[in-house]
Design an enzyme around this catalytic site. Structure first.
Site, short mmCIF file in Angstrom:
data_model
loop_
_atom_site.label_atom_id
_atom_site.label_comp_id
_atom_site.label_asym_id
_atom_site.label_seq_id
_atom_site.Cartn_x
_atom_site.Cartn_y
_atom_site.Cartn_z
N THR A 175 6.84 -3.23 3.17
CA THR A 175 7.56 -4.48 3.38
C THR A 175 9.06 -4.27 3.29
O THR A 175 9.83 -4.71 4.15
CB THR A 175 7.11 -5.55 2.37
OG1 THR A 175 5.73 -5.89 2.60
CG2 THR A 175 7.95 -6.81 2.49
N GLY B 97 1.75 -3.64 2.45
CA GLY B 97 2.05 -2.97 1.20
C GLY B 97 3.47 -3.28 0.75
O GLY B 97 4.31 -3.77 1.52
N CYS B 98 3.74 -2.97 -0.51
CA CYS B 98 5.05 -3.32 -1.08
C CYS B 98 6.17 -2.44 -0.53
O CYS B 98 7.18 -2.95 -0.04
CB CYS B 98 4.99 -3.24 -2.61
SG CYS B 98 4.30 -1.71 -3.26
N PHE B 99 6.00 -1.11 -0.59
CA PHE B 99 7.01 -0.23 0.00
C PHE B 99 7.20 -0.51 1.49
O PHE B 99 8.35 -0.62 1.97
CB PHE B 99 6.62 1.24 -0.20
CG PHE B 99 6.84 1.77 -1.59
CD1 PHE B 99 8.09 1.75 -2.19
CD2 PHE B 99 5.78 2.32 -2.32
CE1 PHE B 99 8.30 2.24 -3.47
CE2 PHE B 99 5.97 2.83 -3.59
CZ PHE B 99 7.23 2.79 -4.17
#
Length: 344
Positions: free
Chosen positions: A151, A147-149
């Site tokens: 990472t 996921g972005c957060f």
């Protein structure tokens, strides 16, 4: 040259994947799918692709037939069956959704209100954070793109946890994201009058990225890790900035921390540790696959503060997925991803 397909090509992440892959020298995009835009040219949906590709949005089965590497850019719960078909056909599947990010079915049930439909695949999948699992990614045909957060947070904390420098309890992760993180679908939170000139947290204490963050950080620390994770929505299109607060087990020196981070990431092409005194910001990573990290201590020097920034659409999604593809195909890890953030 490997053939590549994108399932879910008309979402923001799917469109970013296509933009990157059309400039990739080692692969060819041969098929796209979209339920909402089936039968339409992708360049009629996103006009930035005019004269760049004439691909039409086909069915999922068309993509599975025409491509060797399959990207699934879909909401959770929709990728497991597709991944099963990919594995059975000897193809590579890189899932940008949440279906394979958690190893515990109980945790997945709690956060996503459904079980694993193909539990056998979860034993084969690899969590696709290249800086953590590069050797495992090389051998895998099923990769769970992070996921972005998570990472931004995981890259910010990995050197500290791998070297047992901080307490594994009480880590605070305060993260902000641009509106593309909400997705292309319309919703009140991303409606312009709600978003513009506004800044607010959401899903406080109950965001679905929490178990992913804790599981991955726990693997780094070889210990149970608990975090307080609070996401916020910024009135910008793209970017993530995570400010992470953690407590060292003993007195630390900022110069030594800087040397630790520089050495830890010296062979990782997409992580940049900023010189001491500088602060990471979203502007300098926009439209790039880079993560910028800056290191700080509070005035008492008893708390480490890490600032980690990425572009949520690239290192947080599509760019990292292409990075994973490069690794599993044995290509240069940076192929197609060396674009630099614009200066303004």
């Amino acid at each position: 040259m490997k053939t590549v397909g994108i399932i879910g090509a008309t979402g923001y992440v799917g469109a970013e994947l296509l933009r990157i892959l059309l400039n990739h020298r080692e692969v060819k995009v041969t098929a796209l799918s979209s339920v909402s835009f089936k039968g339409q040219d992708i360049n009629s949906i996103y006009r930035n692709f005019i004269d760049k590709t004439d691909l039409v949005c086909d069915t999922i089965d068309d993509v599975l037939e025409k491509a060797e590497v399959i990207f699934t850019a879909l909401p959770h719960g929709l990728s497991e069956g597709i991944a099963a078909k990919c594995i059975a056909a000897g193809k590579i599947c890189i899932d940008l959704g949440a279906d394979f990010r958690l190893s515990s079915e109980d945790e997945y049930k709690f956060w996503y209100e459904r079980g694993f439909s193909h539990p056998e695949l979860h034993k084969e999948s690899v969590y696709g954070l290249p800086e953590l699992n590069k050797e495992k990614i090389k051998k895998s045909k099923l990769i769970a793109n992070p996921g972005c957060f998570p990472t931004s947070i995981e890259l910010g904390l990995m050197p500290l946890l791998k070297n047992s420098i901080i307490d594994t309890k009480g880590i605070i992760c305060d993260s902000k994201s641009g509106a593309t993180g909400v997705g292309r679908g319309l919703g009140l939170s991303s409606h312009f009058p709600e978003l513009n000139e506004n800044f607010a947290p959401y899903k406080i204490g109950a965001h679905r990225h929490t178990p992913e963050i804790e599981e991955t950080l726990g693997a780094m620390a070889d210990d149970k890790v608990t975090v307080t994770f609070t996401p916020h929505l910024l009135p910008i299109s793209r970017g993530i900035l995570s400010t992470i607060y953690c407590n060292p087990k003993e007195a630390v020196d900022l110069e030594n921390l800087y040397k630790l981070y520089k050495d830890f990431y010296k062979d990782q092409p997409f992580v940049n540790i900023l010189p001491l005194g500088e602060t990471a910001c979203t502007k300098n990573v926009r439209y790039s696959n880079y993560c910028h990290i800056s290191l700080h201590l509070n005035h008492r020097k008893d708390q480490i503060i890490v600032v980690s920034t990425i572009d949520n659409m690239l290192k947080g999604a599509a760019g990292q997925a292409v990075q994973n593809m490069n690794i599993v195909l044995g290509l240069d890890e940076t192929e197609g991803l060396t674009f630099i953030s614009p200066a303004f």
